[in-house]
Design a protein around this motif. Structure first.
Motif, short mmCIF file in Angstrom:
data_model
loop_
_atom_site.label_atom_id
_atom_site.label_comp_id
_atom_site.label_asym_id
_atom_site.label_seq_id
_atom_site.Cartn_x
_atom_site.Cartn_y
_atom_site.Cartn_z
N LEU A 253 0.83 -1.21 0.00
CA LEU A 253 0.00 0.00 0.00
C LEU A 253 0.86 1.26 0.00
CD1 LEU A 253 -2.70 1.47 0.23
CD2 LEU A 253 -2.67 1.03 2.70
N TYR A 254 1.93 1.26 0.78
CA TYR A 254 2.77 2.45 0.87
C TYR A 254 3.47 2.72 -0.47
CZ TYR A 254 5.58 6.04 3.13
OH TYR A 254 6.14 7.24 3.48
N SER A 255 3.88 1.67 -1.17
CA SER A 255 4.46 1.87 -2.50
C SER A 255 3.46 2.52 -3.45
CB SER A 255 4.92 0.52 -3.08
OG SER A 255 6.11 0.07 -2.49
N ARG A 256 2.20 2.12 -3.35
CA ARG A 256 1.16 2.73 -4.18
C ARG A 256 0.98 4.20 -3.83
NH1 ARG A 256 -3.80 -0.62 -2.76
NH2 ARG A 256 -4.86 1.13 -3.78
N LEU A 257 1.07 4.53 -2.53
CA LEU A 257 0.92 5.92 -2.10
C LEU A 257 2.03 6.79 -2.69
CD1 LEU A 257 0.03 7.07 1.50
CD2 LEU A 257 1.97 8.10 0.32
N ILE A 258 3.27 6.32 -2.60
CA ILE A 258 4.40 7.08 -3.15
C ILE A 258 4.27 7.20 -4.66
CG2 ILE A 258 6.91 7.15 -3.40
CD1 ILE A 258 5.90 7.63 -0.56
N ALA A 259 3.90 6.10 -5.32
CA ALA A 259 3.77 6.11 -6.77
C ALA A 259 2.68 7.06 -7.24
CB ALA A 259 3.49 4.69 -7.27
N ALA A 260 1.56 7.10 -6.52
CA ALA A 260 0.47 8.00 -6.90
C ALA A 260 0.92 9.45 -6.83
CB ALA A 260 -0.74 7.78 -6.00
N ASP A 261 1.72 9.79 -5.83
CA ASP A 261 2.23 11.16 -5.70
C ASP A 261 3.15 11.49 -6.88
OD1 ASP A 261 3.09 13.64 -4.79
OD2 ASP A 261 3.16 12.99 -2.70
N ILE A 262 4.01 10.56 -7.25
CA ILE A 262 4.88 10.77 -8.41
C ILE A 262 4.05 10.92 -9.67
CG2 ILE A 262 6.63 9.67 -9.87
CD1 ILE A 262 7.64 8.28 -7.28
N SER A 263 3.07 10.03 -9.84
CA SER A 263 2.25 10.05 -11.05
C SER A 263 1.43 11.33 -11.18
CB SER A 263 1.32 8.83 -11.07
OG SER A 263 2.06 7.63 -11.13
N SER A 264 1.14 11.98 -10.05
CA SER A 264 0.38 13.23 -10.12
C SER A 264 1.15 14.30 -10.89
CB SER A 264 0.04 13.72 -8.71
OG SER A 264 1.21 14.13 -8.01
N SER A 265 2.49 14.23 -10.86
CA SER A 265 3.29 15.19 -11.62
C SER A 265 3.15 14.96 -13.12
CB SER A 265 4.77 15.08 -11.22
OG SER A 265 4.96 15.55 -9.91
N PHE A 266 3.00 13.70 -13.53
CA PHE A 266 2.75 13.42 -14.94
C PHE A 266 1.34 13.86 -15.32
CE2 PHE A 266 6.18 10.36 -14.09
CZ PHE A 266 6.96 10.51 -15.23
N ALA A 267 0.37 13.59 -14.43
CA ALA A 267 -1.03 13.89 -14.75
C ALA A 267 -1.27 15.39 -14.91
CB ALA A 267 -1.94 13.34 -13.65
N GLU A 268 -0.44 16.20 -14.26
CA GLU A 268 -0.59 17.66 -14.36
C GLU A 268 -0.18 18.18 -15.73
OE1 GLU A 268 1.81 18.99 -11.17
OE2 GLU A 268 0.40 18.36 -9.60
N GLN A 269 0.56 17.38 -16.49
CA GLN A 269 1.02 17.81 -17.81
C GLN A 269 -0.03 17.45 -18.87
OE1 GLN A 269 3.68 19.67 -17.70
NE2 GLN A 269 3.82 19.16 -15.51
N ARG A 270 -0.13 18.25 -19.88
CA ARG A 270 -1.17 18.05 -20.88
C ARG A 270 -0.63 17.69 -22.26
NH1 ARG A 270 -5.28 16.85 -17.80
NH2 ARG A 270 -5.73 18.47 -16.25
N SER A 271 0.67 17.57 -22.41
CA SER A 271 1.21 17.25 -23.72
C SER A 271 2.31 16.22 -23.59
CB SER A 271 1.78 18.51 -24.39
OG SER A 271 2.97 18.93 -23.74
N GLY A 272 2.57 15.51 -24.69
CA GLY A 272 3.61 14.50 -24.68
C GLY A 272 4.97 15.09 -24.39
N GLU A 273 5.19 16.34 -24.86
CA GLU A 273 6.49 16.99 -24.64
C GLU A 273 6.71 17.24 -23.15
OE1 GLU A 273 8.70 21.18 -25.80
OE2 GLU A 273 7.15 20.37 -27.12
N ASN A 274 5.68 17.75 -22.46
CA ASN A 274 5.81 17.99 -21.03
C ASN A 274 5.89 16.68 -20.25
OD1 ASN A 274 5.75 20.75 -21.35
ND2 ASN A 274 3.52 20.90 -21.10
N TYR A 275 5.17 15.67 -20.74
CA TYR A 275 5.29 14.33 -20.15
C TYR A 275 6.75 13.91 -20.12
CZ TYR A 275 1.03 11.54 -19.26
OH TYR A 275 -0.07 10.96 -18.70
N ALA A 276 7.43 14.14 -21.25
CA ALA A 276 8.82 13.71 -21.38
C ALA A 276 9.73 14.47 -20.43
CB ALA A 276 9.29 13.87 -22.82
N VAL A 277 9.43 15.75 -20.17
CA VAL A 277 10.23 16.54 -19.23
C VAL A 277 10.16 15.92 -17.84
CG1 VAL A 277 10.44 18.77 -18.07
CG2 VAL A 277 10.02 18.68 -20.54
#
Length: 730
Positions: free
Chosen positions: A655-679
């Protein structure tokens, strides 16, 4: 010479014949009795296991070769530790870096042979039979442990100056913690007591596991009516059919394998049948069933022995000792996280179950839903209200298309290139090998690592498709070795070139992405030592983060659609269905999170409380569960991961690994383009994927996000975050 004896009269085949035969086959083979030879200790180190290019010589590897190599390489590690000990006794001055480099260099070949054997064993245990593999596993594990359990090396590192580099400091911390947990700080009498205690504990754990296995196999519910299995996915039909070749005609035997039970409760339309299987599952290995298989006594003995182990090593409880290898740091911190998550998951669970009850009643259900009804009615609700029929969705996710799409996404995100090498030696024609090139490496034209993909392992088919990331070889700069791994899956192999490929459900997609995410962390590491590379030395509760980050990309409808293509027409999944597929993750998310929280807290409390296990269950159950506890429910008596495996006081790590991963993934979700995804992807690669265990995960996270982790992202990803419920910082 390894002897292979036919069960019926025939000439004795050469061992190489067993390896030249196809690894994946559907016809029945005559069995073999394997007489395992002694593990050799002499001869050239690992001769024949590796080719000159550093890749395993899978065309020529034999059981004898692996056994011989592991014996020689294990002896080399142990002799190196003894030589190091002798040098230190003689007064020779050695700095930490030289100690670590020497041990790293000699350990590299051992870990490679061990990894090769593990890949062959998981791919098909007819190549490396279980008994042979366990010999290899035990010999390698004992040799590897020798460097962490040497009193002289421990003292030298403890007394060493702290002027070395950050990698050396991290290695020193690892050796000192391993030494403490192995009892090197104790006097001789206490060390002997610890050894005797651990031997006793090992016997109790083995007894616990054996009784669960016997209880699982002692139950068998035979079904002859196809209407009861008509909604089963193909993997479940094949696993339960008495004759796998007749999985559409039956009969089918339902066992208590956890994945079979889960699949049965989800797909069987007859309530009485569901109740019977569920009840047998929660009562197995308890005094409510066959007395000779009860595990309550072993469970209490294991708890007592673990408490004594922790006390002997200076900890108040086994749970406190467990926290020494966890990112969360302490039981108090963990309990605070449980409370924060429950604050949202608890109310969400109540609403979800009320809504599910209403749906069931509207669909003609005349009973109050119980635990064994939830999975079935959840599936029905997803179909009726959202059109998410998993069998139909599978048609849009053929395995080859998903693999190529996953590779393409990774290349774009992380600045890498994945190139198939068709001439590489593999253990079966269906296995493929890929080189990985990193555009950010010093020499971008040289592969930084490589991985094998075996999609059609015949092993471990228990009603659901599974995947394993097997680290064949860690990055080892001291020995000049690049990382290798194998991604092994047990999808069903097409029976002809014209047959349709395996079609993946949502759970399969999650599993595939998670396995590959762990592989990327293994391959893209920049750590200086093998014991810090990839997933090595990462805290247990952060070890699955990279896998979950990768699987979280499936929350993005654009990614889902890019992976899709109907197996016959190539048409992508409709945009509306792509949007709705997240419901397969978020439907009943509060209920599911409460189940995870209950099991995690139960595990912790059973390893810090002195109360009888049933009292602990009765205390915690109403905290997390809306549905009442069955009077005879004895589920802790079959928790093998906790009481027979390595997840004691560590179940929360998933569960804790999922919690950390979700926080990291939120940074990807905030981006709206493939270019920003790559950054964001490059930043993630330069922190989480490259650091391995050379930096504490809490610090790696701060480098990526600029702050400490929060539970908010996980709650939002599950659609159960309600800002009005709290103003506290979560």
């Amino acid at each position: 010479m390894l002897n292979l004896l036919r069960r019926r009269p025939a000439s004795v085949p050469l061992i190489r014949a067993a390896f030249s035969a196809p690894l994946h086959t559907t016809e029945n083979r005559p069995g073999y009795i394997v007489l395992v030879p002694e593990i050799g200790e002499e001869g050239p180190l690992g001769e024949g296991v590796l080719k000159p290019d550093g890749l395993p010589a899978f065309s020529d590897i034999t059981i004898e070769m692996c056994l011989g190599a592991i014996g020689q390489q294990a002896s080399a590690v142990e002799n190196s530790v003894k030589a190091l000990e002798s040098d230190l006794h003689s007064g020779k001055q050695l700095n930490a870096a030289s100690i670590f480099r020497e041990l790293d260099t000699v350990t590299g070949p051992l870990e490679t042979t061990w990894g090769v054997a593990k890949a062959l064993y998981l791919g098909n245990s007819t190549l490396i039979p279980t008994k042979s593999y366990m010999n290899i596993h035990e010999r390698a594990r004992n040799a590897r442990a020798a460097k962490f359990c040497n009193q002289t090396v421990y003292k030298a590192l403890k007394d060493a100056s702290s002027e070395s580099g950050p990698d050396e400091q991290r290695m020193r911390q690892k050796f000192l913690l391993e030494g403490k947990l192995n009892g090197l700080t104790l006097d001789k009498d206490k060390q002997d007591g610890l050894k005797e205690l651990l031997t006793h504990l090992g016997r109790e754990r083995a007894n616990f596991k054996n009784k669960v296995n016997m209880a699982v196999h002692s139950f068998g519910q035979v079904i002859t009516d196809f209407n009861l299995v008509r909604d089963f996915p193909p993997s479940l039909l094949e696993a339960t059919a008495r004759d796998p070749g007749q999985h559409l005609t039956g009969p089918w035997k339902i066992t208590l394998q956890p994945q079979v039970v889960d699949g049965f409760l989800k797909h069987c339309p007859e309530r009485l049948q569901r109740w019977n299987v569920w009840r047998a599952s929660v009562l197995k290995a308890s005094s409510q069933q066959e007395k000779s298989l009860e595990n309550s006594t072993h469970l209490e003995k294991i708890r007592g022995l673990r408490k004594r182990q922790a006390n002997l090593l200076g900890y108040e409880s086994f749970a406190d000792m467990s926290m020494q290898t966890k990112m969360v740091g302490s039981v108090d911190n963990l309990k605070q996280i449980f409370a924060k998550l429950l604050k949202f998951a608890g109310p969400a669970q109540s609403v979800e179950l009320d809504q599910l009850q209403s749906f069931a009643q509207d669909s003609g259900c005349e009973y109050k839903l119980e635990a064994y009804d939830v999975a079935y009615w959840r599936r029905k609700q997803l179909v009726a209200e959202h059109g998410l029929q998993e069998q139909k969705l599978r048609e849009f996710f053929p395995l080859p298309r998903v693999l190529s799409g996953m590779f393409a996404l990774s290349e774009k995100l992380f600045g890498i290139q994945i190139v198939e090498q068709p001439n590489a030696e593999v253990w079966h024609p269906a296995v493929k090998f890929y080189d990985v090139f990193d555009a950010d490496s010093v020499n971008s034209s040289t592969p930084v690592g490589g991985f094998y993909v075996d999609c059609y392992s015949k092993e471990h088919k228990f009603g659901r498709n599974n995947g394993w990331m097997v680290g064949i070889r860690n990055s080892n700069k001291s020995a000049g070795l690049t990382p290798l791994c194998a991604l092994i899956f047990n999808f069903s192999e097409p029976q002809s070139p014209d047959a349709k490929p395996p079609l993946l459900g949502y759970d399969d997609l999650q599993m595939l992405f998670k396995t590959f995410g762990s592989g990327l962390q293994h391959l893209l590491t920049q750590a200086g030592y093998s014991d810090l590379a990839g997933l090595s030395n990462i805290e247990w509760d952060a070890s699955q983060v990279s896998g979950h980050v990768m699987s979280n990309f499936l929350d993005d409808p654009t990614v889902i659609r890019s992976l899709s293509g109907h197996f016959s027409s190539g048409e992508p999944l409709e945009a509306e269905l792509s949007q709705k597929m997240r419901l397969l993750k978020t439907q009943l998310a509060g209920y599911n999170l409460c189940q995870d929280l209950y099991l995690a807290d139960l595990d912790v409390e059973l390893h810090r409380s002195n109360a009888f296990w049933l009292e602990v269950v009765r205390k915690l159950w109403p905290v997390y569960q809306c549905m009442p506890l069955d009077k005879k429910d004895a589920h802790p008596c079959s928790l093998t991961d906790i009481f027979a495996g390595d997840w004691a006081a560590a179940q929360f790590s998933h569960l804790y690994s999922r919690l950390i991963a979700a926080d990291i993934s939120s940074s990807f979700a905030e981006q709206r383009s493939g270019e920003n995804y790559a950054v964001v992807g490059r930043r993630y690669k330069q922190t989480f994927l490259s650091s391995g265990g050379s930096v504490p995960t809490a610090e790696v996270f701060r480098r990526f996000q600029g702050r400490d982790p929060s539970a908010e992202a996980l709650l939002k990803s599950l659609d159960i975050f309600a800002p009005s419920q709290t103003t506290d910082n979560i």
